[in-house]
Design an enzyme around this catalytic site. Sequence first.
Site, PDB file in Angstrom:
ATOM      1  N   SER A 144       0.849  -1.200   0.000  1.00  0.00           N
ATOM      2  CA  SER A 144       0.000   0.000   0.000  1.00  0.00           C
ATOM      3  C   SER A 144       0.876   1.238   0.000  1.00  0.00           C
ATOM      4  O   SER A 144       2.016   1.207   0.486  1.00  0.00           O
ATOM      5  CB  SER A 144      -0.881   0.016   1.250  1.00  0.00           C
ATOM      6  OG  SER A 144      -1.520   1.269   1.397  1.00  0.00           O
ATOM      7  N   TYR A 157      -1.616  -1.116  10.564  1.00  0.00           N
ATOM      8  CA  TYR A 157      -1.778  -1.355   9.127  1.00  0.00           C
ATOM      9  C   TYR A 157      -0.574  -0.821   8.348  1.00  0.00           C
ATOM     10  O   TYR A 157       0.002  -1.530   7.515  1.00  0.00           O
ATOM     11  CB  TYR A 157      -3.071  -0.701   8.630  1.00  0.00           C
ATOM     12  CG  TYR A 157      -3.308  -0.888   7.142  1.00  0.00           C
ATOM     13  CD1 TYR A 157      -3.623  -2.144   6.632  1.00  0.00           C
ATOM     14  CD2 TYR A 157      -3.195   0.170   6.249  1.00  0.00           C
ATOM     15  CE1 TYR A 157      -3.831  -2.335   5.272  1.00  0.00           C
ATOM     16  CE2 TYR A 157      -3.404  -0.003   4.883  1.00  0.00           C
ATOM     17  CZ  TYR A 157      -3.727  -1.261   4.403  1.00  0.00           C
ATOM     18  OH  TYR A 157      -3.938  -1.450   3.055  1.00  0.00           O
TER      19      TYR A 157
HETATM   20  N1  LIG Z   1      -9.046  -0.713  -1.141  1.00  0.00           N
HETATM   21  C1  LIG Z   1      -8.035   0.101  -0.869  1.00  0.00           C
HETATM   22  O1  LIG Z   1      -8.205   1.349  -0.836  1.00  0.00           O
HETATM   23  C2  LIG Z   1      -6.672  -0.431  -0.660  1.00  0.00           C
HETATM   24  C3  LIG Z   1      -6.429  -1.776  -0.458  1.00  0.00           C
HETATM   25  N2  LIG Z   1      -5.147  -2.215  -0.265  1.00  0.00           N
HETATM   26  C4  LIG Z   1      -4.867  -3.636  -0.038  1.00  0.00           C
HETATM   27  O2  LIG Z   1      -5.448  -4.399  -1.076  1.00  0.00           O
HETATM   28  C5  LIG Z   1      -5.678  -5.730  -0.620  1.00  0.00           C
HETATM   29  C6  LIG Z   1      -7.056  -6.179  -1.045  1.00  0.00           C
HETATM   30  O3  LIG Z   1      -8.003  -5.361  -0.391  1.00  0.00           O
HETATM   31  P1  LIG Z   1      -9.371  -4.893  -1.066  1.00  0.00           P
HETATM   32  O4  LIG Z   1      -9.657  -5.699  -2.251  1.00  0.00           O
HETATM   33  O5  LIG Z   1      -9.326  -3.431  -1.186  1.00  0.00           O
HETATM   34  O6  LIG Z   1     -10.370  -5.223   0.150  1.00  0.00           O
HETATM   35  P2  LIG Z   1     -11.584  -6.250   0.273  1.00  0.00           P
HETATM   36  O7  LIG Z   1     -12.027  -6.101   1.699  1.00  0.00           O
HETATM   37  O8  LIG Z   1     -12.568  -6.012  -0.802  1.00  0.00           O
HETATM   38  O9  LIG Z   1     -10.896  -7.677   0.052  1.00  0.00           O
HETATM   39  C7  LIG Z   1     -10.112  -8.258   1.031  1.00  0.00           C
HETATM   40  C8  LIG Z   1      -9.918  -9.714   0.698  1.00  0.00           C
HETATM   41  O10 LIG Z   1      -9.086 -10.310   1.705  1.00  0.00           O
HETATM   42  C9  LIG Z   1      -9.721 -11.497   2.166  1.00  0.00           C
HETATM   43  N3  LIG Z   1      -9.408 -11.776   3.556  1.00  0.00           N
HETATM   44  C10 LIG Z   1      -9.622 -10.969   4.629  1.00  0.00           C
HETATM   45  N4  LIG Z   1      -9.291 -11.596   5.756  1.00  0.00           N
HETATM   46  C11 LIG Z   1      -8.856 -12.850   5.392  1.00  0.00           C
HETATM   47  C12 LIG Z   1      -8.392 -13.967   6.110  1.00  0.00           C
HETATM   48  N5  LIG Z   1      -8.286 -13.961   7.451  1.00  0.00           N
HETATM   49  N6  LIG Z   1      -8.045 -15.073   5.422  1.00  0.00           N
HETATM   50  C13 LIG Z   1      -8.158 -15.108   4.065  1.00  0.00           C
HETATM   51  N7  LIG Z   1      -8.584 -14.070   3.332  1.00  0.00           N
HETATM   52  C14 LIG Z   1      -8.935 -12.948   3.993  1.00  0.00           C
HETATM   53  C15 LIG Z   1     -11.201 -11.216   2.007  1.00  0.00           C
HETATM   54  O11 LIG Z   1     -11.916 -12.451   1.883  1.00  0.00           O
HETATM   55  P3  LIG Z   1     -12.799 -13.164   3.018  1.00  0.00           P
HETATM   56  O12 LIG Z   1     -13.430 -12.087   3.840  1.00  0.00           O
HETATM   57  O13 LIG Z   1     -13.754 -13.972   2.216  1.00  0.00           O
HETATM   58  O14 LIG Z   1     -11.831 -14.013   3.768  1.00  0.00           O
HETATM   59  C16 LIG Z   1     -11.220 -10.476   0.686  1.00  0.00           C
HETATM   60  O15 LIG Z   1     -11.213 -11.394  -0.391  1.00  0.00           O
HETATM   61  C17 LIG Z   1      -5.449  -5.701   0.893  1.00  0.00           C
HETATM   62  O16 LIG Z   1      -4.181  -6.238   1.175  1.00  0.00           O
HETATM   63  C18 LIG Z   1      -5.473  -4.206   1.224  1.00  0.00           C
HETATM   64  O17 LIG Z   1      -4.699  -3.894   2.355  1.00  0.00           O
HETATM   65  C19 LIG Z   1      -4.071  -1.367  -0.301  1.00  0.00           C
HETATM   66  C20 LIG Z   1      -4.266  -0.040  -0.505  1.00  0.00           C
HETATM   67  C21 LIG Z   1      -5.568   0.533  -0.674  1.00  0.00           C
HETATM   68  N1  LIG Z   2      -3.625   3.213   0.549  1.00  0.00           N
HETATM   69  C1  LIG Z   2      -4.809   3.150   1.339  1.00  0.00           C
HETATM   70  C2  LIG Z   2      -4.961   1.811   1.929  1.00  0.00           C
HETATM   71  O1  LIG Z   2      -4.070   1.047   2.069  1.00  0.00           O
HETATM   72  C3  LIG Z   2      -4.730   4.164   2.417  1.00  0.00           C
HETATM   73  O2  LIG Z   2      -3.989   5.128   2.223  1.00  0.00           O
HETATM   74  O3  LIG Z   2      -5.404   3.999   3.446  1.00  0.00           O
END
Ligand SMILES: NC(=O)C1=CN([C@@H]2O[C@H](COP(=O)(O)OP(=O)(O)OC[C@H]3O[C@@H](n4cnc5c(N)ncnc54)[C@H](OP(=O)(O)O)[C@@H]3O)[C@@H](O)[C@H]2O)C=CC1
Ligand SMILES: N[C@@H](C=O)C(=O)O
Length: 266
Positions: A144, A157
Amino acid sequence: MSLPTPSSSARAVVTGASSGIGEALAESLARRGHSLTLVARRQDRLRALADRLAAQYLVTVDVEACDLSDRAHREALLAKLAHVDVSILCLNAGFATYGGLAALDPAREREQVELNVTAVHDLTVALLPRLLERGSGAILITGSTAGNQPSPYNATYAATKAFANTLAESLHGELAGTGVTCTLLAPGPVRTEFAEVSHLGKVEEMLPAFAWVTAGEAAEAAVRSMASGRRRVVPGATAKLQNIGGQHAPRSILNPILRKVYGGMR
Ligand SMILES: NC(=O)C1=CN([C@@H]2O[C@H](COP(=O)(O)OP(=O)(O)OC[C@H]3O[C@@H](n4cnc5c(N)ncnc54)[C@H](OP(=O)(O)O)[C@@H]3O)[C@@H](O)[C@H]2O)C=CC1
Ligand SMILES: N[C@@H](C=O)C(=O)O
């Protein structure tokens, strides 16, 4: 540099594939002909996605329901993957917590470190030797922009994403010339379930529509960057700004600004 050639016996493993960026990564890879193993906890969502991608792109899609924050579940997943020819590994599952560290639930903070850090490290360490052995492979780690900067009220985080960012970029350097690549996906704001899971109520009203990218845009940029063996991909204008500010602005200036920003997000 290119992605490994798709084959019906090889799998691209995508964690966090039940939603958001992971779901979109799975689709981007399936569109390019890669068969998949989808990993997350919500099996029903994975199953529905697997059925759709298999029908639409004529690829094989396996589903592995797994709580990656649980060591025993991770070991069980790795035992199953021991029999799979993993060609691409997208370590994407993650979540965030926001608030003063002293007030946050210690168990949830630990779970965040287990998922965002330990699971990423465990899966990388377990699968990297096999990718090297096959001589062709690609790893994507979702970090991120938060991992480049101090983030008051988002401390655990940001620290977990600093780990992800650094692991990915270090491996990128280490793997040069091996046929295996490692790319960091460092997104800024992406419209997914992330804000809801993180209880980030005010983020929608704080950021204008143009500040966001879609999960599809982030994933497509990530897969294109993997295919060209890039070190870091930062999708969207907001993220690019955060990426530069977080890396190059003095901490003494960033900290008070970000304290205000993150303090006002909940
Ligand atoms: N959206 C944003 O603004 C940003 C996101 N990110 C990163 O992108 C990545 C994806 O996030 P995003 O798609 O946005 O968020 P979502 O919440 O839409 O997706 C998160 C995914 O992670 C899975 N997950 C969560 N907990 C677990 C667990 N304990 N075991 C297995 N799988 C898990 C969820 O599936 P389930 O609940 O079914 O287990 C889901 O598929 C993350 O690493 C996030 O930190 C980084 C920067 C910005
Ligand atoms: N990058 C986003 C999530 O990871 C943020 O800035 O919160």
